[in-house]
Design a protein around this motif. Structure first.
Motif, PDB file in Angstrom:
ATOM      1  N   SER A 199       0.837  -1.194   0.000  1.00 32.86           N
ATOM      2  CA  SER A 199       0.000   0.000   0.000  1.00 32.86           C
ATOM      3  C   SER A 199       0.875   1.248   0.000  1.00 32.86           C
ATOM      4  CB  SER A 199      -0.892   0.003   1.234  1.00 32.86           C
ATOM      5  OG  SER A 199      -0.085   0.025   2.390  1.00 32.86           O
ATOM      6  N   ALA A 200       0.273   2.362  -0.326  1.00 36.06           N
ATOM      7  CA  ALA A 200       0.958   3.653  -0.269  1.00 36.06           C
ATOM      8  C   ALA A 200       1.382   3.945   1.160  1.00 36.06           C
ATOM      9  CB  ALA A 200       0.030   4.741  -0.800  1.00 36.06           C
ATOM     10  N   GLN A 201       0.506   3.474   2.090  1.00 34.85           N
ATOM     11  CA  GLN A 201       0.806   3.691   3.509  1.00 34.85           C
ATOM     12  C   GLN A 201       2.087   2.974   3.925  1.00 34.85           C
ATOM     13  OE1 GLN A 201      -2.211   2.056   5.963  1.00 34.85           O
ATOM     14  NE2 GLN A 201      -1.700   3.316   7.755  1.00 34.85           N
ATOM     15  N   HIS A 202       2.235   1.722   3.431  1.00 39.38           N
ATOM     16  CA  HIS A 202       3.432   0.954   3.757  1.00 39.38           C
ATOM     17  C   HIS A 202       4.672   1.602   3.138  1.00 39.38           C
ATOM     18  CE1 HIS A 202       5.965  -2.567   4.560  1.00 39.38           C
ATOM     19  NE2 HIS A 202       6.478  -2.341   3.341  1.00 39.38           N
ATOM     20  N   LEU A 203       4.515   2.076   1.919  1.00 40.30           N
ATOM     21  CA  LEU A 203       5.686   2.627   1.232  1.00 40.30           C
ATOM     22  C   LEU A 203       6.144   3.943   1.843  1.00 40.30           C
ATOM     23  CD1 LEU A 203       4.955   1.834  -2.524  1.00 40.30           C
ATOM     24  CD2 LEU A 203       6.671   0.804  -1.029  1.00 40.30           C
ATOM     25  N   ARG A 204       5.251   4.595   2.587  1.00 39.30           N
ATOM     26  CA  ARG A 204       5.620   5.874   3.191  1.00 39.30           C
ATOM     27  C   ARG A 204       6.771   5.686   4.200  1.00 39.30           C
ATOM     28  NH1 ARG A 204       0.374   7.859   4.898  1.00 39.30           N
ATOM     29  NH2 ARG A 204      -0.306   7.493   2.749  1.00 39.30           N
ATOM     30  N   ARG A 205       6.824   4.504   4.844  1.00 38.54           N
ATOM     31  CA  ARG A 205       7.918   4.293   5.796  1.00 38.54           C
ATOM     32  C   ARG A 205       9.269   4.082   5.100  1.00 38.54           C
ATOM     33  NH1 ARG A 205       5.996  -1.250   8.770  1.00 38.54           N
ATOM     34  NH2 ARG A 205       3.906  -0.414   8.610  1.00 38.54           N
ATOM     35  N   HIS A 206       9.216   3.805   3.779  1.00 36.33           N
ATOM     36  CA  HIS A 206      10.478   3.770   3.010  1.00 36.33           C
ATOM     37  C   HIS A 206      10.687   5.066   2.250  1.00 36.33           C
ATOM     38  CE1 HIS A 206      10.295  -0.418   3.988  1.00 36.33           C
ATOM     39  NE2 HIS A 206       9.291  -0.675   3.145  1.00 36.33           N
ATOM     40  N   ASP A 207       9.870   6.096   2.571  1.00 40.00           N
ATOM     41  CA  ASP A 207       9.924   7.390   1.867  1.00 40.00           C
ATOM     42  C   ASP A 207       9.744   7.228   0.353  1.00 40.00           C
ATOM     43  OD1 ASP A 207      10.163   9.127   3.982  1.00 40.00           O
ATOM     44  OD2 ASP A 207      12.329   8.769   4.138  1.00 40.00           O
ATOM     45  N   LEU A 208       8.776   6.406  -0.023  1.00 43.07           N
ATOM     46  CA  LEU A 208       8.514   6.178  -1.451  1.00 43.07           C
ATOM     47  C   LEU A 208       7.021   6.327  -1.723  1.00 43.07           C
ATOM     48  CD1 LEU A 208      10.634   2.964  -2.161  1.00 43.07           C
ATOM     49  CD2 LEU A 208      11.074   5.236  -3.095  1.00 43.07           C
ATOM     50  N   THR A 209       6.699   6.688  -2.945  1.00 42.72           N
ATOM     51  CA  THR A 209       5.312   6.544  -3.406  1.00 42.72           C
ATOM     52  C   THR A 209       5.262   5.275  -4.222  1.00 42.72           C
ATOM     53  OG1 THR A 209       5.700   7.718  -5.460  1.00 42.72           O
ATOM     54  CG2 THR A 209       5.014   9.056  -3.560  1.00 42.72           C
ATOM     55  N   GLN A 210       4.023   4.846  -4.594  1.00 48.50           N
ATOM     56  CA  GLN A 210       3.914   3.622  -5.384  1.00 48.50           C
ATOM     57  C   GLN A 210       4.598   3.792  -6.741  1.00 48.50           C
ATOM     58  OE1 GLN A 210      -0.364   2.980  -5.018  1.00 48.50           O
ATOM     59  NE2 GLN A 210       0.072   1.161  -3.785  1.00 48.50           N
ATOM     60  N   ALA A 211       4.451   5.001  -7.334  1.00 50.64           N
ATOM     61  CA  ALA A 211       5.071   5.238  -8.643  1.00 50.64           C
ATOM     62  C   ALA A 211       6.594   5.169  -8.530  1.00 50.64           C
ATOM     63  CB  ALA A 211       4.620   6.589  -9.183  1.00 50.64           C
ATOM     64  N   LEU A 212       7.128   5.786  -7.475  1.00 49.26           N
ATOM     65  CA  LEU A 212       8.589   5.774  -7.299  1.00 49.26           C
ATOM     66  C   LEU A 212       9.102   4.360  -7.041  1.00 49.26           C
ATOM     67  CD1 LEU A 212       9.236   8.982  -5.166  1.00 49.26           C
ATOM     68  CD2 LEU A 212      10.086   8.482  -7.472  1.00 49.26           C
ATOM     69  N   TYR A 213       8.325   3.593  -6.239  1.00 46.13           N
ATOM     70  CA  TYR A 213       8.702   2.225  -5.933  1.00 46.13           C
ATOM     71  C   TYR A 213       8.780   1.391  -7.211  1.00 46.13           C
ATOM     72  CZ  TYR A 213       8.315  -2.497  -3.948  1.00 46.13           C
ATOM     73  OH  TYR A 213       8.506  -3.814  -3.632  1.00 46.13           O
ATOM     74  N   LYS A 214       7.738   1.565  -8.052  1.00 48.45           N
ATOM     75  CA  LYS A 214       7.720   0.805  -9.307  1.00 48.45           C
ATOM     76  C   LYS A 214       8.911   1.195 -10.174  1.00 48.45           C
ATOM     77  CE  LYS A 214       2.696   0.368  -9.536  1.00 48.45           C
ATOM     78  NZ  LYS A 214       1.489   0.911 -10.180  1.00 48.45           N
ATOM     79  N   GLU A 215       9.215   2.493 -10.198  1.00 51.32           N
ATOM     80  CA  GLU A 215      10.305   2.958 -11.045  1.00 51.32           C
ATOM     81  C   GLU A 215      11.651   2.452 -10.519  1.00 51.32           C
ATOM     82  OE1 GLU A 215      10.047   7.227 -11.770  1.00 51.32           O
ATOM     83  OE2 GLU A 215      12.132   7.161 -12.458  1.00 51.32           O
TER      84      GLU A 215
END
Ligand code: ZN
Length: 369
Positions: A46-62
């Protein structure tokens, strides 16, 4: 096997997944997706989970090389979501079908026979106006128009052609039949007979409505509803009976006052000029078409062409004048037409025949001399 609330994969498994990101969805089971940042097993990232890695879903995918369109959910979860989405889409379509769009609404499509015939559209051929029947045959406009002009009911035309009664109704509407309701019209002088025909007859002869019903053997009140609504189409049999009465009434012997009754009714004299003009325009179009063809034309071919021109609204009266083609056959038994005639002469000849008077009477009514 029970997992702890924050299950993670082993570090070598995580390395494997980072090397080939597709494994993140398949490594353990289709129920989990592995977060490539922390190695946690999740239903979806989720976007919520990725926030703890300082990422958005788009950034994570990239960062990890996923396609931007790919979902960050486990395989089984994506499958469930697809089913739900499909159901919602179907529900939306289903609702729309239950309650059709209002006319003039942006999504409103007039449902016609032709719209259903998509096969030839995809084959690159021009779309036919008429739907094919199951056996590949299509019913021509001419077939339907001729049956209707003879006074056939919608149901009997439908039974003969194999189309539904509704299809026949819509076809007649597109052929611009002046009366396309369930009631079958009788045509006279290029128009359906209405209550006005009775009023005209009473006006032009010295018979009362009561006298007319007595002559026709009807109940005394039979004609009143039609006289009250002169715009409505007469029932087929009544219209035919009125026509017969008219023929016998206007050809009566001289009255005792000495004057022979005129054969054209006053109403005919009023409308003849407009009728002549419409007929003349149509005939001019016919002649131009025939002379462009530069060969002999079969009457069926001509009739078919008249149907198509009536569809587009160019020819207005000729299709609804069934006597015209009978007259053509009488005049030219070979049933062939050439372009060497004058529309005016043909119109006068035909009108004289149709009203049962001399040509001079017609030209006098049209030109007033
Ligand atoms: Zn994580």
């Amino acid at each position: 096997m029970a997992r702890d609330p924050n299950p993670t994969v082993l570090s070598d498994e995580l390395e494997k997944c980072r090397a080939d990101v597709r494994l993140a969805k398949t490594l353990l089971s289709p129920d989990w997706i592995i977060c490539l940042e922390c190695g946690r097993l999740l239903g979806r990232i989720s976007a919520q989970h990725l926030r703890r890695h300082d990422l958005t879903q788009a950034l994570y995918k990239e960062k990890w090389g996923y396609n931007l369109g790919s979902g960050l959910a486990s395989q089984s979860l994506s499958k469930v979501r697809a089913v739900v989405a499909r159901k919602m889409r179907l529900a939306r379509v289903g609702r729309r079908n239950l309650r059709p769009f209002a006319r003039k609404h942006a999504g409103y499509v007039h449902r016609r026979e032709g719209n259903l015939n998509n096969a030839s559209l995809h084959a690159g051929k021009p779309k036919p106006g008429n739907r094919k029947l199951i056996d590949g045959r299509s019913v021509s406009d001419l077939e339907i128009a001729e049956a209707r002009l003879q006074g056939d009911a919608l149901d009997s035309i439908a039974a003969r052609t194999g189309l539904s009664a509704t299809a026949i109704l819509f076809r007649l509407r597109r052929l611009k039949f002046p009366c396309h309701t369930g009631r079958r019209p009788a045509f006279e002088h290029g128009a359906p007979m209405t209550g006005q025909a009775i009023a005209d007859l009473l006006e032009g002869s010295n018979v009362t409505a009561l006298g007319l019903t007595r002559r026709m053997g009807l109940s005394p009140s039979a004609l009143y509803p039609h006289l009250r609504r002169p715009g409505k189409t007469l029932p087929f049999d009544l219209a035919r009976a009125i026509k017969r009465q008219r023929r016998s009434l206007v050809r009566r012997a001289p009255s005792d006052r000495g004057g022979r009754p005129t054969v054209l009714l006053p109403a005919d004299l009023r409308t003849l000029r407009a009728k002549y003009q419409a007929l003349h325009e149509d005939l001019a179009l016919v002649r131009r078409w025939v002379s462009e063809r530069d060969c002999r034309i079969k009457s069926a071919e001509l009739h078919e062409w008249i149907c198509s021109q009536t569809r587009t609204g160019k020819i207005r009266t000729l299709l609804f004048w069934p006597e015209f083609f009978q007259w053509c056959r009488k005049v030219s038994p070979s049933r062939e037409f050439l372009g060497s005639w004058r529309p005016q002469e043909i119109a006068f000849d035909f009108l004289a025949d149709d009203y049962g008077v001399k040509r001079r009477a017609i030209s006098k009514a049209v030109f007033g001399s």
